[in-house]
Design a protein around this motif. Structure first.
Motif, short mmCIF file in Angstrom:
data_model
loop_
_atom_site.label_atom_id
_atom_site.label_comp_id
_atom_site.label_asym_id
_atom_site.label_seq_id
_atom_site.Cartn_x
_atom_site.Cartn_y
_atom_site.Cartn_z
N MET A 21 1.19 -1.13 0.33
CA MET A 21 0.52 -0.05 -0.03
C MET A 21 0.63 1.23 -0.30
O MET A 21 -0.06 2.50 -0.49
CB MET A 21 -1.15 0.08 1.61
CG MET A 21 -2.10 -1.05 1.19
SD MET A 21 -3.39 -0.52 2.00
CE MET A 21 -2.56 -0.81 3.77
N ALA A 23 3.52 1.79 -2.07
CA ALA A 23 3.31 1.86 -3.39
C ALA A 23 3.72 3.27 -3.46
O ALA A 23 2.04 3.85 -3.70
CB ALA A 23 3.30 0.78 -4.16
N MET A 25 1.49 5.82 -6.10
CA MET A 25 -0.43 5.78 -6.20
C MET A 25 -0.45 5.79 -7.85
O MET A 25 0.33 6.57 -8.14
CB MET A 25 -0.56 7.70 -6.20
CG MET A 25 -1.78 7.53 -6.46
SD MET A 25 -3.46 6.34 -5.46
CE MET A 25 -2.56 6.58 -3.67
N LEU A 26 -2.25 5.00 -8.50
CA LEU A 26 -1.94 4.74 -9.89
C LEU A 26 -3.26 5.33 -9.51
O LEU A 26 -4.07 5.59 -8.38
CB LEU A 26 -2.53 2.80 -9.07
CG LEU A 26 -1.23 2.05 -8.99
CD1 LEU A 26 -1.27 0.89 -8.92
CD2 LEU A 26 -0.05 2.01 -10.24
N TYR A 27 -3.27 5.72 -10.93
CA TYR A 27 -4.20 6.56 -11.37
C TYR A 27 -5.10 5.22 -12.02
O TYR A 27 -4.99 4.39 -11.95
CB TYR A 27 -4.06 6.64 -12.75
CG TYR A 27 -4.80 7.76 -13.23
CD1 TYR A 27 -5.84 8.81 -12.71
CD2 TYR A 27 -5.43 7.77 -14.61
CE1 TYR A 27 -7.15 9.18 -13.13
CE2 TYR A 27 -6.61 8.46 -15.67
CZ TYR A 27 -6.67 9.42 -14.62
OH TYR A 27 -7.79 10.70 -14.73
N HIS A 28 -6.84 5.68 -11.18
CA HIS A 28 -7.89 4.80 -11.24
C HIS A 28 -8.59 3.85 -12.92
O HIS A 28 -9.07 3.64 -12.76
CB HIS A 28 -8.90 5.14 -10.37
CG HIS A 28 -9.43 6.18 -10.80
ND1 HIS A 28 -9.01 7.39 -10.77
CD2 HIS A 28 -11.02 6.71 -10.91
CE1 HIS A 28 -9.97 8.20 -11.16
NE2 HIS A 28 -10.43 7.49 -11.06
N ARG A 29 -8.13 4.63 -13.76
CA ARG A 29 -8.09 4.95 -15.31
C ARG A 29 -7.28 4.13 -16.02
O ARG A 29 -7.73 4.16 -17.41
CB ARG A 29 -8.93 6.09 -16.47
CG ARG A 29 -10.00 6.85 -14.88
CD ARG A 29 -10.65 7.39 -15.86
NE ARG A 29 -11.95 7.74 -15.54
CZ ARG A 29 -11.90 8.98 -14.44
NH1 ARG A 29 -10.79 9.81 -14.47
NH2 ARG A 29 -13.62 9.48 -13.54
N ALA A 30 -6.39 3.78 -15.13
CA ALA A 30 -4.66 3.24 -16.03
C ALA A 30 -5.04 1.94 -15.94
O ALA A 30 -5.18 1.52 -15.28
CB ALA A 30 -3.72 4.31 -15.99
N ALA A 240 -11.37 4.06 -3.96
CA ALA A 240 -10.00 3.35 -2.55
C ALA A 240 -9.14 2.52 -3.42
O ALA A 240 -8.81 1.78 -2.74
CB ALA A 240 -10.49 3.13 -1.38
N VAL A 241 -8.04 3.61 -4.18
CA VAL A 241 -6.95 2.84 -4.86
C VAL A 241 -5.67 1.99 -3.79
O VAL A 241 -5.99 0.63 -4.03
CB VAL A 241 -6.30 4.26 -5.47
CG1 VAL A 241 -4.56 3.40 -6.33
CG2 VAL A 241 -7.07 4.51 -6.79
N SER A 242 -5.47 2.93 -2.72
CA SER A 242 -4.45 1.88 -2.29
C SER A 242 -5.17 1.34 -1.42
O SER A 242 -4.29 -0.32 -1.10
CB SER A 242 -4.22 2.76 -1.07
OG SER A 242 -4.35 4.11 0.02
#
Lengths: 382, 382
Positions: A21, A23, A25-30, A240-242
């Motif tokens: 967690m 790491a 952040m990721l873009y949620h649409r990628a 909630a990406v992470s």
């Protein structure tokens, strides 16, 4: 002071998950996040033992419970609610907030419901559209006979069985499809060993058919909108990406252990905790104990709140006390989530020292000895 | 490939916050977490510039928007909704999901609303109970004249002004109490630099009075229940512990920078990004640009989706394209959150290289040069 968290949620988060967690952040649409969501969706199907999509919502477990009401009923619909603790009561409060007309089965706290009572209520009132039940009641340490309840609800065309399985899934066997459960709710901070903030919910085909006719208003918790998105590995709103990245790691850990292994682990720790209570001459509160948490009656003359306070302040061990009319009367030691033998030894040892401090005569080591004996009996590895 | 996240949420999470969130889990009913919640509550009051309690909910920003409708209106109530992008439209969808009767002010995408239109609508229809507006419209890069809207709503006894400030608070000055805003919504993955999953919402005394009469059903998003808990540094349901721990760190960072410093940073980066677009001979999409994100028209003959794809696949830079009818027509470069000068340089440099790759004739370095010139002008430190 070194701290030990032994509550039934949030439970400790494994280092592997904390690191995952942390790491970037990721873009949620990628694509990288969509791949992650795809993997967690598949993993949750495995965990829920269902062919249905398990939806992931940013929210507490209660968000899933709310969604289990507002997505499947209309105002004035009748529901049967099984109560016997804080979480059973929550089903009733949610239904009433939406103007659902409730019939209650009130079970004495500490006892599990007799499925025949559910059958009788349904036979008596064919207008009931849904049964709201709790698989594992965290406030009392009770495991309900969900399989028995499912048997009397299944096959009734117009009735949905909606289950709070928040401290059940990943603890013991709750085969959603095999038992014919219609709506199943889970939260992240329990057997999944994640921080709180992610709710999960799955619905049967029967439930989705009911959803099409259900007119209670919903937007953020609208499951059909989420389904249409999550079928494509997207989410209706920013997820909630992470926590979902953490969920991927959690599901990998659980898969390595196997479902049967995960249940066996909870069973071993729960049995040892119950044995330890016996070894200390203490009584279990529940006549039908869940493997998620063990509720132990505080012996006469001792204030349960002082037990919880002393364990925390003097020994750094956080356990839960009783709620509402059980305040001061029980203590609850959790074994749901990221726990192993020596976490139970720690909790029991701390309880022994605390009871001695409070002037209650126990034989030091007698609880730990009983736990060890239980571990020896249930050990499967050489 | 090294990855650069330049979207308007989730935005990059600072290392300080990632580390804070990777600390061992806290029990939400224990003093250590309650202290944390107390600090974040105080910090959010500072950030929102309000005396009111700012409630923290486990959920996306949309959860706060949903709560801004279902807690303050009754079925059949009339609302005035300002639309001019995806998020303005979302207000309308939420209202309609709850059976609220909407009047819409439709603004051309890319333009900000004229507050006089809001005044005229309110004058014409005294039955309107709430105005739903967007402070910063992320889908089009527009800053609306919220102060102007507040001026024409404030003082009308029966009318609430409810604001999506999700990409506004922490970007530019939105003084909730001074402007008399009634309901203000925020999400964690924007200027607060956190992962998504935490929603924040504050309500004025006027809004709380309306809440007492509002009959739309709510349970998970019931703000009064949360208020009663959060006044005591507790939460109604299990909170998103790790995100709130992260929020504490985020608010500490923002306080070190000061509110004025935070707004000035966003202003500097936004100005430089707009200058860079000019330096490349590209047009801004918005005639009233927000400091949260810069929407740039893709030049004729170039497919905006190809720009986004090339930047991502060839250069590791994630920016956002256009949504709905703007798909392929604009690209959006974010400067909301944890960004500094050289993140903008990276984005502009990547855009230059991408446009060259796609065969569009630009002078390499001309965007970066314009950004540098802008930075030189707005530099405040020696």
């Amino acid at each position: 002071m070194k701290e030990y968290l032994l509550t039934a949620g949030p439970t400790p988060v494994p280092e592997r998950i904390l690191l995952a967690m942390a790491a970037p952040m990721l873009y949620h649409r990628a694509p990288a996040f969509m791949e992650c969501l795809k993997e967690t969706t598949e993993g949750l199907k495995w965990l829920f033992q269902t062919k249905q999509l398990v939806l992931q919502l940013a929210g507490s477990g209660t968000a899933a419970m709310d969604a289990a009401v507002c997505n499947f009923l209309s105002k004035g619909d009748r529901a049967l609610v099984v109560r016997g603790g804080k979480f059973g009561e929550r089903w009733g409060k949610i239904c009433q907030a939406y103007g659902v007309d409730c019939t209650f089965i009130d079970v004495e706290w500490g006892r599990s419901v007799d499925p025949q009572l559910v059958k009788q209520s349904l036979d008596k009132d064919p207008s009931i559209k849904a049964v709201y039940a709790t698989a594992s009641e965290t406030s009392t340490g009770v495991k309900h006979d969900l399989e028995g309840i499912a048997r009397v609800v299944r096959g009734r065309d117009g009735v949905l069985l909606c289950v709070d399985a928040i401290t059940a899934i990943g603890v013991f066997d709750v085969p959603m499809d095999d038992w014919g459960l219609d709506v199943v709710c889970l939260g992240s901070q329990k057997a999944l060993m994640l921080p709180p903030g992610l709710a999960m919910i799955a619905a049967s085909e029967k439930a989705w058919a009911a959803n099409a006719k259900a007119t209670l208003p919903r937007f953020y918790l609208d499951l059909l909108r989420e389904k249409k998105s999550q079928e494509k590995s997207e989410t209706a709103f920013t997820p909630a990406v992470s926590l979902i990245v953490g969920l991927r790691e959690s599901l990998r850990m659980l898969r390595e252990e196997t479902l049967e292994g995960v249940w066996a682990r909870h069973d071993r720790l729960a049995k040892a905790t119950r044995s330890a209570a016996g070894g200390l001459g203490l009584e279990l509160f529940s006549s039908s104990p869940t493997n998620a948490i063990t509720a132990i009656r505080v012996p006469g003359g001792i204030d349960g709140s002082a037990v919880v306070r002393t364990m925390k302040n003097r020994y750094g061990i956080t356990i839960a006390g009783g709620q509402d009319h059980l305040k001061g009367k029980i203590v609850r030691i959790a074994h749901i989530g990221y726990f192993s033998e020596f976490d139970i030894v720690t909790a029991i040892s701390g309880l022994e020292m605390t009871l001695s401090d409070l002037g209650y005569g126990i034989k030091p080591g007698s609880g730990v000895a009983a736990a060890q004996a239980s571990f020896a009996q249930t050990r499967t590895s050489p």
